[in-house]
Design a protein around this motif. Sequence first.
Motif, PDB file in Angstrom:
ATOM      1  N   CYS A  31      36.777  80.729  32.391  1.00 38.12           N
ATOM      2  CA  CYS A  31      37.004  81.597  33.549  1.00 38.12           C
ATOM      3  C   CYS A  31      35.897  81.378  34.573  1.00 38.12           C
ATOM      4  O   CYS A  31      34.720  81.349  34.212  1.00 38.12           O
ATOM      5  N   GLY A  33      35.002  83.456  36.710  1.00 38.05           N
ATOM      6  CA  GLY A  33      34.332  84.728  36.972  1.00 38.05           C
ATOM      7  C   GLY A  33      33.279  85.065  35.938  1.00 38.05           C
ATOM      8  O   GLY A  33      32.194  85.508  36.272  1.00 38.05           O
ATOM      9  N   CYS A  34      33.603  84.840  34.665  1.00 37.63           N
ATOM     10  CA  CYS A  34      32.697  85.298  33.608  1.00 37.63           C
ATOM     11  C   CYS A  34      32.369  84.242  32.555  1.00 37.63           C
ATOM     12  O   CYS A  34      31.515  84.479  31.714  1.00 37.63           O
ATOM     13  N   CYS A  59      42.164  86.048  33.062  1.00 37.44           N
ATOM     14  CA  CYS A  59      41.083  86.526  32.201  1.00 37.44           C
ATOM     15  C   CYS A  59      41.123  88.044  32.107  1.00 37.44           C
ATOM     16  O   CYS A  59      41.151  88.737  33.124  1.00 37.44           O
ATOM     17  N   CYS A  62      38.289  89.693  34.059  1.00 39.18           N
ATOM     18  CA  CYS A  62      38.208  89.537  35.514  1.00 39.18           C
ATOM     19  C   CYS A  62      39.484  89.929  36.255  1.00 39.18           C
ATOM     20  O   CYS A  62      39.444  90.107  37.469  1.00 39.18           O
TER      21      CYS A  62
END
Length: 154
Positions: A31, A33-34, A59, A62
């Motif tokens: 991901c 984002g994370c 995700c 996210c």
Amino acid sequence: MAVAERTHTPDVITVDDDGHQATTFSLKRACNGCGQLLGDLDERDVDQHGNTTDVRAECGNCRPLVELETAGCRTWRLTRRSIGRIDDEIDKDGIYAKGYWETVDSKLIVTGLRIGTGPDRLVARFGDWIIRHPDGRWTVHTTGAEQGETEVRR
Ligand SMILES: [Zn+2]
């Protein structure tokens, strides 16, 4: 929009007659984002210009942020590099923000950002997402072990 399930090809470890071990694996997509692994890399991960695509909607951590952005929120991931920029954004709204200090391994260090004052203050730690809603509310979205959202009103 429904997103097709990714395949999850497990690693295969083989040992030849001489005892040499080899691992065959499929590249995995993390991901953006994370960093959580989402499954096997496939054609959806690169756009027609060769850029890595935004897969945060796949995700569980996210997806709520993507929905907030669609609703007009601004989001920032709090990191040691972004803390100054986010602090400036919060200051522009007239909300007091400063580094949040904690003792870690008997050393007092900044572990995040404190937003607001008094009992309604928010604390975002590095790795958390800070969200400014269109109505002027600020909230913190935690993607770690303590998932959830807290908010402060002006
Ligand atoms: Zn994520």
